[in-house]
Motif scaffolding. Structure first.
Motif: not given
Length: 208
Positions: A190, A63, A67, A96-97, A93, A193, A90, A199
């Protein structure tokens, strides 16, 4: 700040999955994963079965590399996610997104996250009308991302937009192709992706 400067395809080979780090190459027959390349290193092909910790560690590394983050920043995101309401994994993520470099990539304004970082550092993007040159800037619902007016005339930007014209856009983002404007319409999903991420293994690793 320390950063990885070696061949990025090596990272995909180590994780045994496409991390989409090289733009168009990742979707071609030249991709090492598509060609069935082995894990790098002298003993890569003969590695022993991973332990429980090893499996958790590899998921975290996957992960982070996906990213383009280092350990300190990723751990900071985990700490923030663990303090939010809801499921920690969640939340992690979603953070990160929500990074600007990821959103620029998702909108098709860059061929890869690494290229998105570079373009952001060079000041090609506006967030809510103001220049933002920090790739890790966290966007919120309602934020608007624009390509600077003079950057739209750049041959490089035009080539990127043309190459990504048919690229699917996540449901939580809106894109106006006529004005090259994107908007965060909802919280990142999430489940959407494009990389299998367990996760919960990362949560278990950091919770020890």
């Amino acid at each position: 700040m320390a950063r990885y400067t070696g061949p990025v395809c090596r990272m995909c080979r180590r994780e045994k999955e496409k991390l989409f780090l090289k733009g168009e190459k990742c979707y071609s027959d030249k991709c090492p994963i598509t060609k069935g390349a082995k894990v790098p290193g002298q003993h890569g092909a003969s590695r022993k079965k991973a332990t429980g910790y090893g499996i958790q560690f590899r998921e975290k590394q996957k992960v982070k590399r996906y990213y383009g983050m280092l350990e300190k920043q990723f751990r900071l995101y985990f700490d923030i996610a663990s303090k939010k309401e809801g499921v920690t994994g969640d939340n992690l993520l979603r953070i990160c997104e929500s990074r600007l470099d990821n959103v620029v990539y998702r909108l098709g304004f860059a061929m890869s996250r690494a290229e998105a970082k570079q373009l952001i550092n060079h000041g090609h993007f506006l967030v809510n009308g103001k220049k933002v040159d920090i790739p890790s800037y966290i966007l919120e619902v309602g934020d608007v991302i624009d390509i600077k007016a003079d950057s739209k005339d750049s041959a490089k930007i035009k080539a990127i937009l043309a190459a990504n014209d048919q690229k699917p856009i996540p449901s939580w983002l809106d894109l106006d192709k006529n004005t090259c404007t994107g908007r965060v319409a909802d919280l990142p999903d999430p489940a959407g992706i494009d990389l299998p991420i367990e996760v919960h293994l990362i949560v278990e690793l950091y919770s020890k």
